[in-house]
Scaffold this motif. Sequence first.
Motif: not given
Length: 195
Positions: A125-142, A171-181
């Motif tokens: 769970x921690x790994x997904x939240x920290x390193x896979x924001x796109x997947x977590x955000x896609x699930x939240x959108x669904x 825009x906030x949700x989109x930026x939140x789904x991005x990693x630092x880079x």
Amino acid sequence: MENNWSIEQTKKLFAYAYTAAQNGRGLMWAFVKTAEESGRSVNSVRNYYYSQLKMFELVPKLAEDLGIKIVTSQRGQFELFGGDEIRELLERILVGKANGVSVRATIGKISKGDAKLALRLQNKYRSMVMHHRGKVTALMNELGKRGIIYYNPYSKSVVTEPESGDNYKKLNDYISSLDQTEVANFFQLMKKLFA
């Protein structure tokens, strides 16, 4: 303390591991004992042990030449999570947390008291939240589109309504789904567009 390990320290760590195995103790005993004596963290000692163990398994002659006895590994086959398992884990935690159930309590229910499984689930769970924001955000959108209330771990808030037409929120949700880079690249692009 430096992370450099001497040959003598390595031999001592593996001697403790061997002693632990002979006396029916877990490897953690060897890791804790070595950590106390060396001033290193238990996690650092454990990580070093497993990296050296892998090397000694690949080059057994090296361990033999150093007089290191390798403990026969009792580790089970490493099990990878399937996509559906990850998705179910995330969904149960995000929905549970929105309903006032802690992450730990949700994981405890899923693992049915199996401490090793609970740790694996918590780490995933921690790994997904920290390193896979796109997947977590896609699930939240669904979840939002299905009308399910969920917890957003990035904004640390409960989302009770499906995504609205609020562009600032989008825009906030989109930026939140991005990693630092990706965030840095996004802002570089914005600078160029509005310069």
